[in-house]
Enzyme design. Structure first.
Site, PDB file in Angstrom:
ATOM      1  N   HIS A 107      35.724  30.023  42.353  1.00 52.65           N
ATOM      2  CA  HIS A 107      36.355  31.345  42.429  1.00 52.65           C
ATOM      3  C   HIS A 107      36.171  32.114  41.124  1.00 52.65           C
ATOM      4  CE1 HIS A 107      39.425  34.321  43.581  1.00 52.65           C
ATOM      5  NE2 HIS A 107      39.856  34.217  42.331  1.00 52.65           N
ATOM      6  N   HIS A 149      39.931  37.336  50.266  1.00 56.11           N
ATOM      7  CA  HIS A 149      41.158  36.549  50.146  1.00 56.11           C
ATOM      8  C   HIS A 149      41.262  35.689  51.393  1.00 56.11           C
ATOM      9  CE1 HIS A 149      45.370  36.267  48.343  1.00 56.11           C
ATOM     10  NE2 HIS A 149      44.536  36.114  47.356  1.00 56.11           N
TER      11      HIS A 149
END
Length: 672
Positions: free
Chosen positions: A276, A353
């Site tokens: 990430h 997300h």
């Protein structure tokens, strides 16, 4: 004193929230919907207030009761605030089918989950009473009243699990008619038990050492899996080799640390090195070859046998070749900044997300949108978010096959995503201006959720170019906005992994748009007053990543993590460092401007935790209650991750499926 408050629309008014619930039941369980003849949805609040009955009753009336539209059910606290009996029986008597068989489903948040309606209620009571309640607590939930002669506890449990609640963040209870009427839920001991409370116990050893010496690859991978680190054996070997360096050991000994990494250090490295945060695949070295038919002519010539980084050679490389003067900041901040005109700059940020949205679609979309809003706010010297955009990729809504364990049907996923985007944007004052939907069965296991925000910022801020971030040794580390809890722990590493039955619920966060709005306004006001030199969002990796990134501007940082304001006691140092609780930003504040910043925060109702200072020592040092719990060299923290080496093979283009046009027409019906 304890109090329970149930807020109901008066029976002569239609209940749109109950109608929305019935629509969801119709879509998911039409056979159960046919058995429900009547429904009402009540808001519920539990209060634990250090206040007298005489002070609390008028405050409750002022905060919770619209006398024109609502009834207030409070047991014997305010008996004349609803109907002739002052209780839920008055609502049941107004049901159209009498006599009937009545039930209720009560929903409330699990302990530790952000409850923005509860926190807002507590603040409203403090405003009305004219003073704060340091030990006051407020929680919110709902009470769904249902009537149907064929309803039973099994059917209601199905509705509770699949329509009313997300059991990752909420709990539910089915109440039969006799329990509704006897008012036991208003008993002080029952109210005391029902209000969510995070269990707290003293930490005998708040910091743990995790020796890596002597562990084989299988054992290293088992450690990574157990702690949700998402680190490979090669990455853990690199950490072991770094901590075995004699110079590193000597420096750690001087700081009062052992030779093995602490849990704080290992967790900080895991978040910073996560896919990430580091985009390890996109930055990998790739050996490329072709087989089969290959590529056509010019395309084949443009693809080298060795690609050092797809990101650097494509997106970043192309941008560097453009060399446009209106590109003010690219690939160096939370979002890119371009010149809009002579006075203003524009920035936009879009990110996915996906993992949180699969576990809890509502909070996943809400926190995703809040997160990119804060990315804009933390870009340069602070941009004002002005619009949102989004894309939802979910499985078909008519999907009828099995749904993976702990995940939800696409209809419920899409409904939660839409509501999360609505609440995240509208309640914080940032409108959603466009969006898109994509349906494909492959999104069943994990929906793809794009959240985007655009914002404006002045080209000059207090005489400084808007894209310039500077931190000087001695500047104070200030955490502003929401409080820190266990929600969002391992969010960055979780997004690098596939789901399974052990995926932790702590990765789910629930945002508070009102706190976000207040924080945004405070930061922009502080920006215009020149009260900070740099800022960034506390996104993936929490304080660890935010302070770690800013520390590169000064050359180091030291912070006392026990000063972090928390939602509840009992958080370990590593939890404080990597929690991704929402509505938080980190500011670098000149020491001479700190009193002014704190005074502004007090006036605007925003909490600030002053954690330590930036320095030029070359490391990120973390203390907890005066004890050193982590000391990581910035070079190793940010650049020590081993680079991935991948192999790519092209075996020819896939056969494309073509759809022949309908010779009878375009498929659209003419309408008069």
């Amino acid at each position: 004193m304890f109090a329970r408050i149930e807020v109901a629309l008066r029976p002569e008014f239609a209940d749109p929230a109950a109608q929305e619930f019935l629509r969801k039941v119709e879509l998911s369980h039409p056979e159960i919907r046919r058995k429900i003849r009547w429904a009402r949805l009540l808001d519920v609040y539990w209060l634990d207030m250090p206040a007298s009955r005489e002070e609390l009753i008028p405050a409750i009336t002022e905060v919770f009761w619209d006398k024109v539209l609502q009834w207030l059910l409070t047991g014997n606290l305010i008996p004349k605030a609803a109907g002739k009996h002052g209780g839920v029986a008055d609502l049941l008597e107004a049901a159209p089918n009498r006599p009937g068989r009545f039930w209720a489903i009560e929903r409330r948040f699990r302990p530790g989950v952000t409850d923005h309606a509860g926190s807002t209620a507590l603040e409203a009571l403090e405003i009305v009473c004219g003073h704060g309640f340091a030990d006051g607590r407020a929680a919110s939930g709902t009470l769904l009243l249902l009537e149907g002669v064929e309803l039973d506890e099994e059917r209601l449990a199905t509705i509770a699990r699949e329509v009313v609640c997300n059991e990752l963040v909420e709990t539910w209870t089915v109440l039969p008619e006799n329990e509704l009427k006897n008012n036991d839920r208003f008993h002080p001991e029952r109210m005391k038990r029902d209000i969510p409370k995070v269990p707290y116990k003293e930490l005998p050893a708040p910091v743990e050492e995790l020796p890596l010496d002597g562990l084989g690859d299988a054992e290293l991978e088992a450690l990574s899996k157990k702690r949700w680190l998402a680190l490979s054996a090669a990455e853990l070997r690199a950490i072991r080799e770094h901590f075995a360096d004699p110079a590193v050991r000597e420096r750690r000994k001087a700081a009062g640390l052992g030779s093995a990494p602490t849990d704080v250090e290992l967790e900080m490295l895991a978040q910073t090195w996560s896919e990430h945060c580091k985009h390890k695949i996109f930055n990998a070295g790739i050996d490329y070859q072709e087989r089969g038919a290959g590529l056509a002519g010019a395309a084949a010539a443009r693809i080298p046998a060795r690609i050092e980084s797809l990101f650097q050679s494509t997106i970043a490389g192309t941008t560097r070749e453009l060399s446009k003067p209106w590109l003010l900041s690219v690939f160096d901040d939370n979002a890119g900044i371009v010149a809009f005109d002579q006075e203003d700059a524009f920035c936009i940020k879009v990110e996915t997300h996906n993992s949180p949205s699969a576990l809890d679609p509502y909070s996943g979309a809400l926190t995703g949108l809040e997160g990119v809003n804060r990315d804009i706010l933390g870009c340069g010297l602070g941009a004002r978010p002005i619009f949102n955009t989004d894309v939802f990729c979910v499985a078909p809504l008519d999907y009828s096959g099995p749904v993976p364990e702990r995940l939800q049907h696409p209809r419920r996923v899409l409904g939660g995503l839409r509501q999360g985007i609505e609440h995240g944007g509208n309640r914080s004052g940032v409108p959603t201006v466009n969006g898109a939907l994509v349906f494909d069965e492959r999104y069943l296991g994990k929906p793809l959720v794009y959240c985007g925000t655009g914002g404006l910022l002045p080209r000059l801020v207090a005489g400084v170019p808007c894209e310039k971030k500077e931190i000087r040794p001695g500047d104070r580390i200030c955490l502003v906005g929401g409080r820190t809890g266990r929600d969002g722990i391992h969010g960055a590493t979780l997004s690098s992994l596939a789901f399974d039955d052990e995926t932790p619920a702590s990765a789910v966060q629930l945002g508070d748009p009102m706190t976000q709005k207040r924080t945004v306004d405070f930061v922009l006001e502080a920006r215009d007053l020149g009260l900070f030199r740099a800022l960034t969002d506390n996104g993936g990796g929490g304080i660890s990543s935010a302070v770690g990134e800013l520390a590169r501007l000064s050359g180091g940082a030291r912070l006392e993590v026990s000063r972090v304001r928390t939602k509840y006691p009992g958080l370990r140092p590593y939890e404080l460092m990597i929690s991704e609780s929402q509505e938080r930003l980190t500011l670098a504040v000149p020491p001479e401007r700190l009193p002014e910043l704190l005074a502004l925060a007090e006036r605007r109702g925003v909490e600030v935790s002053e954690l330590g200072e930036f320095n030029s020592g070359g490391s990120l040092d973390v203390d907890f209650a005066g004890r050193r719990v982590a000391s990581l060299e910035l070079g190793f923290l940010h650049d020590g991750v081993p680079r991935l080496q991948l192999h790519a093979v092209w075996e020819g283009a896939p056969t494309l499926v073509t759809v022949e046009p309908d010779p009878q027409g375009d498929g659209f019906e003419e309408r008069g």
